[in-house]
Design an enzyme around this catalytic site. Structure first.
Site, short mmCIF file in Angstrom:
data_model
loop_
_atom_site.label_atom_id
_atom_site.label_comp_id
_atom_site.label_asym_id
_atom_site.label_seq_id
_atom_site.Cartn_x
_atom_site.Cartn_y
_atom_site.Cartn_z
N SER A 244 15.29 -2.71 -41.11
CA SER A 244 13.89 -2.68 -41.57
C SER A 244 13.53 -4.11 -41.96
O SER A 244 13.84 -4.56 -43.07
CB SER A 244 13.73 -1.73 -42.76
OG SER A 244 14.01 -0.38 -42.38
N THR A 245 12.91 -4.81 -41.01
CA THR A 245 12.64 -6.23 -41.25
C THR A 245 11.64 -6.45 -42.37
O THR A 245 11.61 -7.52 -42.98
CB THR A 245 12.12 -6.89 -39.96
OG1 THR A 245 11.00 -6.14 -39.49
CG2 THR A 245 13.20 -6.90 -38.89
N CYS A 246 10.79 -5.41 -42.63
CA CYS A 246 9.84 -5.59 -43.72
C CYS A 246 10.54 -5.67 -45.07
O CYS A 246 10.03 -6.26 -46.02
CB CYS A 246 8.83 -4.45 -43.73
SG CYS A 246 9.59 -2.81 -43.83
N MET A 247 11.75 -5.09 -45.16
CA MET A 247 12.51 -5.11 -46.40
C MET A 247 13.75 -5.98 -46.31
O MET A 247 14.55 -6.02 -47.25
CB MET A 247 12.94 -3.68 -46.76
CG MET A 247 11.79 -2.71 -46.94
SD MET A 247 10.70 -3.17 -48.27
CE MET A 247 11.79 -2.97 -49.67
N GLY B 273 7.54 -6.27 -41.68
CA GLY B 273 8.50 -6.70 -40.68
C GLY B 273 7.92 -6.77 -39.29
O GLY B 273 8.18 -7.71 -38.54
#
Length: 1095
Positions: A1061-1064, A784
């Site tokens: 949580s932009t990575c998820m 993210g």
């Protein structure tokens, strides 16, 4: 011992051990000896027969020699008597008969000269002899004339010292019976001359005359109609006697024979200066030698290939062009068709003598066999070939030819004309040979090489057809009317038409991928290729508004009929035509890669014809499709083909996608065997179906839906990414780790992600951002932070205030032409920005970067980075309108005071750039305004930003292969970069959202959340999407393609703010009790712009 048991027969003794080995050997030797004896007897019989044959021949030759010796003695005695007493009819008959029996040019030269002198001396009595015994003299005099020609053309050691006076005078007397003292009747004169010329022509009369002209007339270095010597005039008169007589008596057989020998020996001997510079100009200019050009072109058109087996093509072609170029008028279509056929076939042989530089010519097939350069080429023939191409390409010849084609336009004429055009387009030598062309066409070559790369940029005939656009419409009418089973224009095959059953149009047969019969191929392919090449040339010289009209307020086309004279087809006709050409191109792909059953029908000798046809058809289809991407005049789904499909559910999709490492199978050629190294490095060869799909994706990607191509691209990128980042999920293997200050995001990234520091940007990248006070932001990069970093970096890099990019009138971005004032190493910056954009595409990250249409087109350029004049609309609409006004200006352009310069203003500094050398002193006139328009557009679109665009393109290609991006047009690539400019589909997002913890679709907080989102405007929805996924635009194929899926899970008490949580792609939403509280907290979180500090 006798037996008394009744067994009186002796039992045979059986040996179980088999026959004796010694006896077996003796049997084989006996058989071998018998065979050898038979062969020896056969050889002996052949030797005896050979001896008898040799003895018989020797006795015959000796007898013949003795007989001829006796006859020569008799001839000498007759000649001695004739010298003293004079020649009589009886002695003349005996002398000529004796010479016929014994004649040898070497031994009987003197005897024949003496007979000629005696006969010439008695020319008054000769007419009486012929009048009294016509049949006898019809036999003797033609043979005497032939022997006289053999004597004067006979040479010893290359020198001819025999006097030509009496033999040539004899020929003049014999060929002019109307001047004899005793007049023959007209019928007898015709009978006598017909026998004379028939005998002479059959014995090589014109070949002997050419030898006589070459040996007896000095070299002629300049073209002249005046005879260099009196003998030259006499020989020219004798040369034309048979043709004049045959034309006058209208003897078709004799005339055809005379013309055949004239073409082969005289016209084919134009390599000699005496023929080229004297005989041909005299025949072309002298009214008294009026040639039957209709019959000459008929013979050349029907027998040109036969002539090429016996004489070189340049002299034949040169002679024909000079004779027709003078004042020939073809009053019927048949003669014009014959002329076109002759020119086409002779030009094919002549161009093989041309030599040129092949370094600047694109080759579609690296294995094509070229002309053997080790074979020496006669410089005279090469000069003639160059002269022929210049004449064919001259303004006078092109104008004369097109005026005849326009006046006698018919399917047959158009077919033969297209064959000539097709030949000019496909002959390799013409691609290397420079002919004089107008300046503006050379500008088109430089500006739009992708369209004008083939041979026709040197062909005046093609762009002259462009100016006569009604011929283009006539070609399409004929193309559409060709049917299978119907009599084809210009075709000699009538077998299929004899049954009276007509099949579908040939274009439909080709669109189905079905092979054509040879006569159908030879009719359709040249016409189709010529039409497509001409239409491409027409489109390249017309602006969108010149055949579609201007845009109206509703996005439609205003007043398209005002430009009807500029383009021969209406918009509706162009749409139908493009659909037909689309299907034809798909059918050609199937023919190019036939399956096992059809491969036996593949004729590799016509590979060049089919390959060129495919190339020009694809070229014009791309042109029309490119116009449609700008003006959208075709209906939705128009370009999609039902015959093409991609098995997207199959994991083997990647196998048929074009790859730079895999050598593609050559079009219209049988499958070749791969080497062991190729099998090890590239894997097994592609199947026929995969080859077809690969060719479609390379040449005609727009016939496949955009969504399917996007999935193919995503599959390609995902496969390559999994290989490059194989162990990155386990924190193993190579990886890129950088720390970036949020306040200096561009400077830090430019330094730490340069090619010298990070040569491979395909690796997994982990980013740690630092806030304004220099502390690391809270959060671990699981993807993210990297996506937010890349999004902000590209936003900063493309920001016009930074100076590397400027805005057009449509608020789209293009490179700054004055970037060299901002940074000395500006190309390095553009390379870096291109790499970062390539990394965004590689990581499937949408970034809001609105690039200008002409700049995106330069990224997709296949052969060069040049774009067309039509893209000037997107850069400077006002300049484009002014140039179009100049193009159609009715007055004197010189009054406008323009010159070949352009004024640039960079950072307050005004500079003048010249469009041509010494352009400040070159005024724009009515003649060169087209050149000015295209040079101005070329400067604005290409030259000003050439280095910036090239560096940017290399940067993108460093991460994503350009072959993958070329599956899209410029609008689609913009969507691939920035996503579709469509509202967020809330229902699609709800259907593809997952929930964690205690949340589900019926949870009160979730229902309140969706109720709040329904009340958001589009800007707030995009802010929410960027807060969770780091991108404000939805995925191209819907939220089902978002990886990981959009997810909501509970996070603490309602006193906290929502986090992400932009990575998820995970939204952490506390369990708010009240809807207004959820709205206020959510809006504050998504609009604060606090990065990862809220995590």
């Amino acid at each position: 011992m006798w037996s008394f048991e009744g067994d009186y027969r002796r039992k045979p003794q059986q040996r179980l051990g088999g026959a004796s080995r010694t006896r077996n050997i003796e049997r084989l030797e006996l058989l071998s000896q018998l065979k050898n004896d038979r062969e020896e007897r056969e050889r002996q019989r052949r030797r005896e027969a050979a001896v008898l044959t040799i003895q018989s021949w020797t006795r015959g030759m000796l007898s013949q020699k003795r007989t001829k010796r006796d006859l020569r003695l008799q001839c000498d005695s007759e000649l001695a008597l004739a010298k003293v007493q004079g020649i009589t009819e009886a002695s003349a008959i005996r002398l000529i008969a004796l010479l016929i029996r014994i004649f040898n040019a070497k031994e009987d030269c003197g005897r024949l000269l003496l007979v000629c002198q005696l006969v010439v001396r008695e020319q008054r009595h000769l007419s009486e002899w012929v009048y009294g015994s016509l049949p006898r003299w019809m036999y003797l005099l033609p043979r005497l004339a032939n022997m006289a020609l053999q004597v004067v053309t006979y040479s010893t050691n290359g020198e001819n010292t025999v006097s030509h006076a009496s033999p040539l005078r004899l020929l003049e007397i014999i060929m002019a019976p109307d001047s004899w003292a005793s007049q023959l009747s007209n019928a007898n004169q015709q009978l006598f001359l017909c026998a004379l010329y028939t005998h002479l022509i059959n014995r090589g009369y014109y070949q002997q005359m050419v030898q006589l002209i070459v040996s007896r007339i000095p070299e002629v270095y300049e073209s002249s109609e005046n005879p260099p010597t009196p003998l030259a005039e006499s020989l020219l008169h004798l040369l034309m006697k048979p043709l004049t007589f045959a034309s006058a008596v209208n003897d078709s057989t004799l005339l055809t024979s005379v013309i055949h020998e004239l073409c082969q020996d005289v016209f084919g001997g134009a390599a000699h200066s005496q023929i080229c510079n004297f005989v041909i100009p005299c025949l072309a200019a002298n009214v008294s030698y009026k040639l039957p050009m209709d019959r000459i072109v008929a013979v050349l058109g029907s027998r040109s290939l036969k002539f090429l087996n016996s004489c070189p093509a340049p002299p034949l072609l040169y002679s024909l062009l000079m004779l027709v170029h003078s004042s020939a008028e073809f009053n019927n279509a048949t003669s014009l068709c014959n002329y076109l056929q002759a020119i086409s076939e002779l030009l094919g042989g002549a161009t093989s003598y041309l030599i040129g530089d092949v370094s600047d010519v694109d080759s579609d097939d690296e294995d094509d066999n070229s002309m053997d350069s080790s074979k020496p080429i006669d410089p005279v023939l090469r000069k003639l070939a160059e002269e022929c191409v210049s004449v064919v390409n001259s303004t006078e010849h092109v104008g004369w030819l097109l005026s005849h084609v326009e006046r006698q336009v018919s399917p047959e004429v158009l077919l033969h004309f297209s064959r000539l055009m097709h030949h000019l387009l496909t002959v390799p030598s013409l691609q290397f040979h420079e002919c004089s062309t107008s300046a503006w066409w050379r500008v088109l070559w430089r500006v739009d090489r992708r369209l004008l790369r083939s041979a026709w940029h040197h062909t005046r005939l093609l762009y002259s057809v462009v100016a006569r656009r009604q011929l283009l419409r006539a070609m399409w009418v004929v193309l559409s009317s060709l049917q299978q089973g119907a009599p084809l224009p210009g075709s000699m095959n009538t077998m299929s038409a004899a049954f009276g059953v007509r099949g579908p149009p040939l274009l439909q047969v080709l669109a189905r991928g079905s092979p054509l019969a040879p006569y159908e191929r030879d009719t359709l392919v040249p016409l189709l290729a010529t039409f497509c090449a001409t239409l491409t040339a027409v489109l390249s010289t017309l602006h969108d508004s010149e055949f579609l009209g201007d845009h109206d307020e509703n996005g439609g086309h205003r007043n398209p009929k005002a430009y009807q004279n500029q383009f021969p087809f209406s918009v509706e006709e162009l749409v139908k035509m493009s659909a037909s050409l689309r299907d034809v191109c798909v059918g050609l792909v199937e023919l190019a890669h036939p399956d096992t059953r059809m491969s036996a029908l593949t004729d590799t000798s016509y590979k060049t014809m089919w390959a060129h046809c495919f190339k020009v058809c694809v070229g014009v289809l791309r042109q029309i499709h490119l116009r449609d991407t700008r003006r959208m005049f075709c209906p939705t789904g128009h370009w999609l083909s039902s015959r093409v499909s991609l098995p997207l559910g199959n994991c083997q999709t990647i196998s048929f996608v074009p790859r730079t490492s895999r050598r593609q199978r050559r079009l219209f050629m049988p499958q070749r065997w791969l080497t062991r190294d190729e099998l090890e490095t590239e894997g097994p060869p592609l199947s026929t179906t995969e080859q077809r799909r690969a060719t479609i994706l390379q040449e005609l990607p727009f016939v496949i839906p955009f969504e399917s191509r996007t999935q193919v691209f995503s599959t390609l990128v995902a496969s390559n990414r999994s290989m490059s980042q194989m162990r990155a999920d386990f924190n193993e293997g190579p990886m890129i780790s950088v720390s970036i200050r949020r306040t200096h995001i561009y400077e830090d990234a430019f330094d730490k992600l340069s090619p010298s520091n990070e040569p491979n940007l395909r690796l997994r990248m982990r980013v740690r951002l630092m806030n304004a006070v220099g502390l690391d932001e809270v959060g671990i990069d699981g993807g993210g932070i990297f996506r937010e970093f890349l999004s902000e970096l590209l936003k900063t890099a493309f920001d016009p205030t930074r100076g590397f990019f400027l805005l057009t009138r449509e608020n789209t971005l293009y490179p700054n032409p004055g970037a060299h004032h901002i940074a000395e190493d500006y190309q390095t910056h553009y390379y870096f920005i291109g790499r970062m954009l390539g990394k965004a595409l590689y990581e499937n990250l949408l970034v809001e970067v609105p690039l200008a249409g002409f700049f995106v087109s330069k990224l997709l350029g296949r052969s060069s980075s040049s774009v067309e004049f039509h893209h000037l609309d997107s850069l400077d609409p006002e300049l484009c309108r002014n140039l179009l006004y100049l193009k159609t200006y009715q007055g004197d352009v010189l009054d406008l005071g323009l010159d070949f310069t352009v004024l640039n203003s960079d950072l307050g500094q005004n500079t003048i750039e010249e469009l041509v050398p010494n352009g400040a002193n070159v005024a724009v006139t009515n003649e060169n305004r087209i050149e000015y328009i295209y040079r101005m557009a070329d400067y604005k679109l290409n030259k000003q930003i050439a280095k910036q665009s090239q560096a940017f393109k290399k940067g993108v290609a460093d991460v994503v292969p350009l072959e993958w991006l070329q599956m899209f047009d410029w609008r689609e690539l913009q969507m691939l970069i920035s996503g579709a400019s469509v509202p967020i589909d809330l229902l699609d997002l709800m259907d593809n959202t997952k929930y964690g913890g205690t949340y589900n679709t019926d949870h009160p907080t979730i229902q309140a959340f969706w109720q709040v989102i329904r009340g958001f405007d589009e800007t707030q929805k995009r802010q929410l999407l960027k807060f969770v996924t780091s991108c404000s635009r939805p995925p191209l194929l819907g939220f089902k393609e978002l990886q990981p899926a959009f997810c909501i899970q509970p996070s603490g008490s309602e006193d906290r703010l929502p986090t992400a949580s932009t990575c998820m792609n995970l939204l952490k939403l506390p369990e708010y009790k009240k809807e207004h509280t959820l709205r206020d907290k959510l809006l504050y979180a998504i609009t604060s712009g606090s990065g990862f500090e809220l995590s």
